[in-house]
Design an enzyme around this catalytic site. Structure first.
Site, PDB file in Angstrom:
ATOM      1  N   HIS A 153       0.836  -1.221   0.000  1.00  0.00           N
ATOM      2  CA  HIS A 153       0.000   0.000   0.000  1.00  0.00           C
ATOM      3  C   HIS A 153       0.865   1.263   0.000  1.00  0.00           C
ATOM      4  O   HIS A 153       0.434   2.304   0.474  1.00  0.00           O
ATOM      5  CB  HIS A 153      -0.956   0.036   1.195  1.00  0.00           C
ATOM      6  CG  HIS A 153      -1.709  -1.237   1.417  1.00  0.00           C
ATOM      7  ND1 HIS A 153      -2.970  -1.478   0.917  1.00  0.00           N
ATOM      8  CD2 HIS A 153      -1.349  -2.373   2.064  1.00  0.00           C
ATOM      9  CE1 HIS A 153      -3.362  -2.693   1.264  1.00  0.00           C
ATOM     10  NE2 HIS A 153      -2.387  -3.260   1.957  1.00  0.00           N
ATOM     11  N   SER A 274      15.138  21.949 -15.425  1.00  0.00           N
ATOM     12  CA  SER A 274      13.956  22.751 -15.701  1.00  0.00           C
ATOM     13  C   SER A 274      14.434  24.104 -16.198  1.00  0.00           C
ATOM     14  O   SER A 274      15.446  24.628 -15.730  1.00  0.00           O
ATOM     15  CB  SER A 274      13.144  22.922 -14.426  1.00  0.00           C
ATOM     16  OG  SER A 274      12.361  24.092 -14.514  1.00  0.00           O
ATOM     17  N   LYS A 280      15.920  21.783 -10.136  1.00  0.00           N
ATOM     18  CA  LYS A 280      15.254  20.532 -10.513  1.00  0.00           C
ATOM     19  C   LYS A 280      16.101  19.605 -11.360  1.00  0.00           C
ATOM     20  O   LYS A 280      16.962  20.029 -12.114  1.00  0.00           O
ATOM     21  CB  LYS A 280      13.940  20.851 -11.245  1.00  0.00           C
ATOM     22  CG  LYS A 280      12.971  21.475 -10.274  1.00  0.00           C
ATOM     23  CD  LYS A 280      11.554  21.409 -10.672  1.00  0.00           C
ATOM     24  CE  LYS A 280      11.016  20.044 -10.975  1.00  0.00           C
ATOM     25  NZ  LYS A 280       9.674  20.201 -11.544  1.00  0.00           N
ATOM     26  N   GLU A 287       9.607   8.883 -16.731  1.00  0.00           N
ATOM     27  CA  GLU A 287       8.204   9.263 -16.968  1.00  0.00           C
ATOM     28  C   GLU A 287       7.742   8.836 -18.355  1.00  0.00           C
ATOM     29  O   GLU A 287       6.601   8.406 -18.552  1.00  0.00           O
ATOM     30  CB  GLU A 287       8.033  10.775 -16.799  1.00  0.00           C
ATOM     31  CG  GLU A 287       8.267  11.251 -15.381  1.00  0.00           C
ATOM     32  CD  GLU A 287       8.385  12.771 -15.333  1.00  0.00           C
ATOM     33  OE1 GLU A 287       7.373  13.432 -15.112  1.00  0.00           O
ATOM     34  OE2 GLU A 287       9.507  13.294 -15.541  1.00  0.00           O
TER      35      GLU A 287
END
Ligand code: ARG
Length: 457
Positions: A153, A274, A280, A287
């Site tokens: 979970h 970024s 970043k 992704e």
């Protein structure tokens, strides 16, 4: 090619909707190979004269050399790779080129070419899968004893080792390897000689063409030969499950690379910055692997739906079989290569993993098991006692192994100082020695088993 019956040419839209050359030119190598096998067989069977066959074979080599240099032309008038190759052959050797299509139809030709292409595609995917498996094995070996939180979970559940976690993905990929290998074995039958749908009256030798093209045998039913696309669906379903696995691994990289987790630092090569937020480091490749799985599943769905409800034998709908397979193949190749690069180059922040594993009361099950084993409690009662210990530890802000013994005995008098032997995360991990468990020695055995299986493959 069918000019005899038609007074007018096709409208430009007809030409455009009909043409498959923009995508099926990708199969030119398979198309030439299948034509050469067919021509040689026509000669051997005395169906076409030896001189004609010799000219056809030389001509096909010359066409292949042109394709190698310039690629097939995007000429919609020639409709597909089969027509284009035949037209090119005629340019090279004249009207004798027309003998190549004896005892053959584009229906068995395309089925053969596409099978050959898909078989090659599987070989490429298998090589890429082995590379990712090797990368996982190397990193699992390196981190066989490094403790991290195991989750259910997405809650800290029990400590595991990073090596064990990585080997879980190795196991998933082993099933992918087996699915692709299985698909390859099943598809390795040759449709060539099915002709348009019913076979042919010419005395062809289907065993010979099957063998020349590396197939195990000719397909046994000509209608099935020209209408079956199970091999493409097998490829796509195997690719879909593989992509699904990669998306799970990719998702873990995305999570692990986030600041709250901090479990992994992606190398410069596998992250992007970024344009406005200088701090970043984005896991774009991970992704995109996660995202591409959706597209690959879409490819599988597309062909399933195209094939659904089609009557025997060939229907032009089936021309739409190739774009989804080509797209899925390009995507799965990128995904496998990207995941391999990320796994090879990532820095696993093992101190951080260890600290998180240590903070989440992840050895609560070990305490409950100890109460069962050493103090004779029924597991349900042990679970309840452990719950109270965890609540108290949380209130005191200490780890289980740092709980004062008086606090423990106040909750249950049957607890003794011996309990501390099982409350550390290292003790917990080391104790899980059941076959397939997370104890470092078991993980090392699993790695050795996987290496042996890899050598056999
Ligand atoms: N371009 C066609 C395809 O990809 C080749 C087969 C055409 N057959 C036919 N009967 N029109 O399916």
């Amino acid at each position: 090619m069918w000019g005899g019956r038609f007074a007018e040419g096709p409208s430009s839209v007809m030409r455009e909707i009909n043409a498959s050359i923009p995508f099926d030119k990708r199969m030119w190598r398979q198309d030439i190979a299948a034509s050469k096998a067919h021509a040689a067989m026509l000669g051997a069977q005395g169906i076409v004269a030896a001189e004609d066959v010799a000219a056809i074979l030389d001509g096909l080599d010359a066409v292949a050399a042109d394709y190698e240099r310039d690629g097939p032309a995007n000429d919609l008038a020639l409709e597909d790779i089969h027509m284009q190759s035949e037209a090119r052959l005629a340019e090279k050797i004249g009207p004798g080129a027309g003998r190549l299509h004896t005892a053959r139809s584009r229906n068995d030709q395309v089925a053969t070419d596409f099978r050959l292409w898909t078989r090659d595609a599987i070989d490429e995917v298998l090589a890429a899968l082995y590379a990712l498996q090797d990368a996982l094995l190397a990193r699992a070996d390196q981190h066989a004893a490094d403790v991290m939180p195991g989750f259910t979970h997405l809650q800290s559940a029990q400590p595991v080792t990073l090596g064990h976690h990585l080997m879980a993905y190795h196991a998933m990929l082993a099933r992918d390897v087996s699915r692709f290998a299985d698909a390859r074995a099943r598809m390795n039958e040759c449709p060539l000689g099915s002709a348009a749908l019913a076979g042919t009256g010419f005395p062809i030798d289907r065993e010979a063409t099957a063998k020349a093209l590396g197939f195990d045998r000719p397909m046994g039913n000509s209608l099935d030969g020209v209408s079956d696309r199970d091999f493409a669906l097998d490829y796509l379903t195997a690719a879909t499950q593989c992509a699904l696995h990669l998306s799970r691994l990719a998702e873990e990289f995305v999570l692990w690379a986030s600041q709250p987790f901090g479990f992994v630092a992606l190398s410069d090569q596998w992250s992007t910055g970024s344009s406005i937020m200088p701090q970043k480091r984005n896991p774009d490749a991970a992704e995109l692997v996660r995202g591409h799985a959706g597209r690959i599943m879409g490819c599988m769905t597309a062909l399933m739906v195209t094939m659904k409800g089609l009557p025997l034998a060939y229907s032009k709908d089936m021309q739409d079989d190739k774009p989804p397979v080509f797209e899925a193949h390009d995507l799965i190749g990128l995904c496998l290569a990207a995941m391999t690069g990320m796994v090879e180059s990532a820095t696993f922040r093992t101190e951080r993993m260890r600290a998180v594993a240590d903070a989440g009361f992840a050895t609560a099950t070990d305490l409950a098991d100890w109460l069962v084993r050493e103090a004779g409690l029924p597991f349900r009662e042990a679970h309840h006692v452990t719950g109270r210990v965890v609540a108290r530890a949380e209130a005191l802000g200490v780890k289980l192994e740092a709980m004062p013994i008086e606090e423990l005995t106040a909750i249950d008098a049957r607890i003794t100082p011996a309990v501390f032997d099982v409350l550390s995360i290292d003790a917990s991990v080391a104790s899980r020695r059941s076959f397939g468990g997370t104890a470092p020695e078991r993980v090392r055995e699993a790695i050795a088993r996987a290496r042996r299986a890899g050598e056999k493959a």
